[in-house]
Motif scaffolding. Sequence first.
Motif, mmCIF file in Angstrom:
data_model
loop_
_atom_site.group_PDB
_atom_site.id
_atom_site.type_symbol
_atom_site.label_atom_id
_atom_site.label_comp_id
_atom_site.label_asym_id
_atom_site.label_seq_id
_atom_site.Cartn_x
_atom_site.Cartn_y
_atom_site.Cartn_z
ATOM 1 N N ARG A 116 -60.236 -1.153 -38.775
ATOM 2 C CA ARG A 116 -59.023 -1.026 -39.572
ATOM 3 C C ARG A 116 -59.398 -0.789 -41.033
ATOM 4 O O ARG A 116 -60.381 -1.346 -41.514
ATOM 5 C CB ARG A 116 -58.156 -2.290 -39.456
ATOM 6 N N PRO A 117 -58.600 0.006 -41.738
ATOM 7 C CA PRO A 117 -58.907 0.266 -43.148
ATOM 8 C C PRO A 117 -58.538 -0.933 -44.022
ATOM 9 O O PRO A 117 -57.659 -1.722 -43.679
ATOM 10 C CB PRO A 117 -58.028 1.474 -43.485
ATOM 11 N N THR A 118 -59.228 -1.064 -45.139
ATOM 12 C CA THR A 118 -58.936 -2.136 -46.086
ATOM 13 C C THR A 118 -59.219 -1.655 -47.501
ATOM 14 O O THR A 118 -60.023 -0.740 -47.706
ATOM 15 C CB THR A 118 -59.770 -3.393 -45.781
ATOM 16 N N ARG A 119 -58.577 -2.296 -48.458
ATOM 17 C CA ARG A 119 -58.837 -1.986 -49.865
ATOM 18 C C ARG A 119 -59.956 -2.866 -50.423
ATOM 19 O O ARG A 119 -60.318 -2.746 -51.596
ATOM 20 C CB ARG A 119 -57.565 -2.158 -50.689
ATOM 21 N N TYR B 45 -62.770 -4.662 -40.795
ATOM 22 C CA TYR B 45 -62.000 -4.067 -41.882
ATOM 23 C C TYR B 45 -62.970 -3.264 -42.756
ATOM 24 O O TYR B 45 -63.853 -3.823 -43.392
ATOM 25 C CB TYR B 45 -61.294 -5.154 -42.684
ATOM 26 N N GLU C 189 -61.844 1.894 -47.462
ATOM 27 C CA GLU C 189 -61.374 3.268 -47.275
ATOM 28 C C GLU C 189 -62.424 4.301 -47.697
ATOM 29 O O GLU C 189 -62.533 5.373 -47.100
ATOM 30 C CB GLU C 189 -60.068 3.464 -48.047
ATOM 31 N N LEU D 245 -64.761 4.825 -44.798
ATOM 32 C CA LEU D 245 -64.146 5.489 -43.656
ATOM 33 C C LEU D 245 -64.206 7.010 -43.773
ATOM 34 O O LEU D 245 -64.147 7.712 -42.773
ATOM 35 C CB LEU D 245 -62.687 5.040 -43.501
#
Length: 241
Positions: free
Chosen positions: A94-97, A112, A115, A118
């Motif tokens: 999953r993407p995360t900041r 996580y 970005e 990714l």
Amino acid sequence: MSDSDFPFSYHVRRSQRALRMRIVVTQAKVEVVAPTQVSEQRIHQFVQSKQEWIVLTLAKIADSRQHYKNSAPAFYGHGAEIPYQGEMVKLIVRPTRLKRIKIEFSREFIAYIPEALLAGEYSDELKEALIKWMKKNSKLHVEQLVHRHAAKRQLFPRTIIMKTQRSRWGSCGIHNDIHINWLLMLAPLEVMEYVVVHELCHIQIKNHSSYFWALVAEHLPDYQQQRHWLRKHGHRIMMGL
């Protein structure tokens, strides 16, 4: 030398023709060919001196075959399956900041991923994050197992140290410091429990006499089952993630 130290079993074949000891490693077995006059103790010491080579050779043999049930993935990404406690667990990305990869576990591994990562290749970074997570959590599991068993016979270690090793599952030092291989996180929890109990029992009995094994059985009546699991699958777990 204990069976918890060797992640494999071996067979000894005496030969009148043999001038010195040698080790033969195949897919089916590890065999020590020894002259008839060599003592069992010397054979054990010889195997101990060669155990890293044996483990690496077994790993190469296993790696040359088809992927087995608990193999690590070739690429660490969404949908990959990760070996964990004797099972294959799905990896969800999953993407995360956040600026760093964060790993969580709840039936599945959730990674996580920043970005920025990714957008490119992140398999190696994700693998390292999983290893870091497993090392940290292996210590928690071992501490829980020590808490479960230590009080029964006052087998309290001075320290608990998690190590990365390719030829040993655990050890107990002369000052009762126990060392446990974090790669046991890839094995069933019962197998890790056996290794922990094995090393705790060495706090009281430093050898592998019948009294020692009776003490192990007092804590784990079915320890032979876990011991057999290590003999059969240990070299594969040693391959790691």
